[in-house]
Write a protein that holds these residues in place. Structure first.
Motif, PDB file in Angstrom:
ATOM      1  N   LEU A  29      13.506  34.192  17.347  1.00  0.00           N
ATOM      2  CA  LEU A  29      14.631  35.102  17.218  1.00  0.00           C
ATOM      3  C   LEU A  29      14.500  35.935  15.950  1.00  0.00           C
ATOM      4  O   LEU A  29      14.097  35.423  14.900  1.00  0.00           O
ATOM      5  CB  LEU A  29      15.955  34.326  17.186  1.00  0.00           C
ATOM      6  CG  LEU A  29      16.252  33.435  18.396  1.00  0.00           C
ATOM      7  CD1 LEU A  29      17.633  32.805  18.259  1.00  0.00           C
ATOM      8  CD2 LEU A  29      16.167  34.229  19.698  1.00  0.00           C
ATOM      9  N   LEU A  30      14.863  37.206  16.072  1.00  0.00           N
ATOM     10  CA  LEU A  30      14.794  38.109  14.943  1.00  0.00           C
ATOM     11  C   LEU A  30      15.689  37.607  13.807  1.00  0.00           C
ATOM     12  O   LEU A  30      16.832  37.209  14.028  1.00  0.00           O
ATOM     13  CB  LEU A  30      15.239  39.513  15.376  1.00  0.00           C
ATOM     14  CG  LEU A  30      15.030  40.641  14.371  1.00  0.00           C
ATOM     15  CD1 LEU A  30      13.543  40.845  14.115  1.00  0.00           C
ATOM     16  CD2 LEU A  30      15.666  41.933  14.902  1.00  0.00           C
ATOM     17  N   PHE A  31      15.144  37.590  12.591  1.00  0.00           N
ATOM     18  CA  PHE A  31      15.808  37.145  11.358  1.00  0.00           C
ATOM     19  C   PHE A  31      15.946  35.615  11.251  1.00  0.00           C
ATOM     20  O   PHE A  31      16.235  35.096  10.183  1.00  0.00           O
ATOM     21  CB  PHE A  31      17.217  37.764  11.198  1.00  0.00           C
ATOM     22  CG  PHE A  31      17.220  39.254  11.242  1.00  0.00           C
ATOM     23  CD1 PHE A  31      16.439  39.999  10.366  1.00  0.00           C
ATOM     24  CD2 PHE A  31      18.001  39.929  12.164  1.00  0.00           C
ATOM     25  CE1 PHE A  31      16.443  41.392  10.398  1.00  0.00           C
ATOM     26  CE2 PHE A  31      18.011  41.312  12.205  1.00  0.00           C
ATOM     27  CZ  PHE A  31      17.231  42.048  11.327  1.00  0.00           C
ATOM     28  N   LEU A  32      15.753  34.907  12.360  1.00  0.00           N
ATOM     29  CA  LEU A  32      15.913  33.448  12.333  1.00  0.00           C
ATOM     30  C   LEU A  32      14.599  32.698  12.530  1.00  0.00           C
ATOM     31  O   LEU A  32      14.469  31.556  12.119  1.00  0.00           O
ATOM     32  CB  LEU A  32      16.912  33.002  13.408  1.00  0.00           C
ATOM     33  CG  LEU A  32      18.351  33.486  13.232  1.00  0.00           C
ATOM     34  CD1 LEU A  32      19.200  33.025  14.424  1.00  0.00           C
ATOM     35  CD2 LEU A  32      18.941  32.967  11.927  1.00  0.00           C
TER      36      LEU A  32
END
Length: 300
Positions: A169-172
């Motif tokens: 997941l983006l940013f995670l």
């Protein structure tokens, strides 16, 4: 030329075996495009009431009497979207999690999850709206549309069967899908007293049947088998039976030993059949002998 290529690709979507995920997404997109095309035409011609009538006929009503007059809406509602972002996020989630189910459980299990999720999500929505007094003032006007219940069934089904499978997941970064599923189920539960209560109730119904389906599947029970039977019957209406050709061989031809090339061909045909079986029902559908053949082939 380009038009022919497009038509060929569109035809192959339905002709290609084990292509349930793309077929479901395609149906949703086609319905979305047709509905919005009709909306624009009717709106510009001053007949917006006709569009409202159309949506009413394919959306699922919470009123039981209205539903009994339009029972087909229990199916049509979860292929129907009006808003662009509504269908966009539903189809993205269906594609991401549907690929996981398709790869590891097979095409038919994915289709079963989506359809059962849509049906049970719709029934749960009707049931709760008519049982709990909090929703009584909404029953006459409330309608349900969108693929979310079926998508939730696929998401929770994937998480229940492969809880430690991770998505980036983006940013995670990588996140286990069990946490993604838990987050969205809890979010829907916390919103069942909000403006989109019907949709969130359908999410919970779809999630519940997705979880139950996988738990039973692990025990060896495919509660989605009736869906498979109905779909196979429906497909049979549109497929012609191949003509059986009978050929005769003399005794010399029968007794002729197979060449080395023929033996390799038979082996390859067996492997292809095993791979097709995995695509349809997952690795667990193989017999012990088929698993052994696949293992031997992998060493070559």
């Amino acid at each position: 030329m380009n038009r022919n290529n497009f038509l060929d690709e569109f035809y192959n979507i339905w002709k290609k075996p084990d292509n349930g995920l793309i077929q479901i997404i395609t149906i949703n997109v086609i319905v979305f495009l047709v509905i919005n095309l009709v909306r624009v035409i009717l709106s510009l011609s001053g007949n917006l009431d006709a569009y409202i009538w159309l949506i009413d006929k394919i959306s699922l009503p919470s009123n039981i009497a209205s539903f009994l007059l339009r029972p087909w809406t229990l199916i049509t509602y979860f292929f129907t979207h009006e808003g662009f972002f509504h269908i966009l996020f539903n189809m993205l989630f269906l594609f991401w999690f549907g690929r996981i189910v398709h790869e590891l459980l097979g095409n038919q299990k994915l289709v079963n999850l989506y359809i059962m999720g849509g049906i049970m999500g719709g029934l749960f929505y009707i049931l709760i709206y008519n049982l709990i007094p909090y929703y009584q003032d909404r029953v006459e006007q409330s309608i349900l549309l969108g693929a979310s219940a079926g998508v939730f069934a696929v998401v929770v089904g994937a998480a229940a069967y492969f809880p430690n499978y991770s998505l980036f997941l983006l940013f995670l970064g990588p996140v286990k899908i069990k946490y993604i599923a838990m987050f969205y189920v809890m979010l829907s539960f916390f919103r069942i007293d909000g403006s989109n209560a019907g949709g969130d109730l359908a999410h919970l119904g779809g999630a519940a049947i997705g979880f139950l389906y996988v738990i039973q599947l692990k025990k060896g029970n495919d509660i989605g088998h009736p869906i498979t039977v109905v779909l196979n019957w429906f497909k049979g209406l549109f497929s012609s039976r191949p003509k059986i050709r009978v050929s005769y061989k003399n005794e010399k031809q029968k007794s002729k030993p197979k060449s080395k090339e023929d033996l390799q061909k038979v082996t390859q045909e067996e492997i292809d059949h095993i791979l097709d079986k995995i695509s349809q029902g997952g690795y667990e559908s193989l017999t012990k002998e088929e698993k052994q053949k696949l293992f031997e082939a992998s060493k070559k």
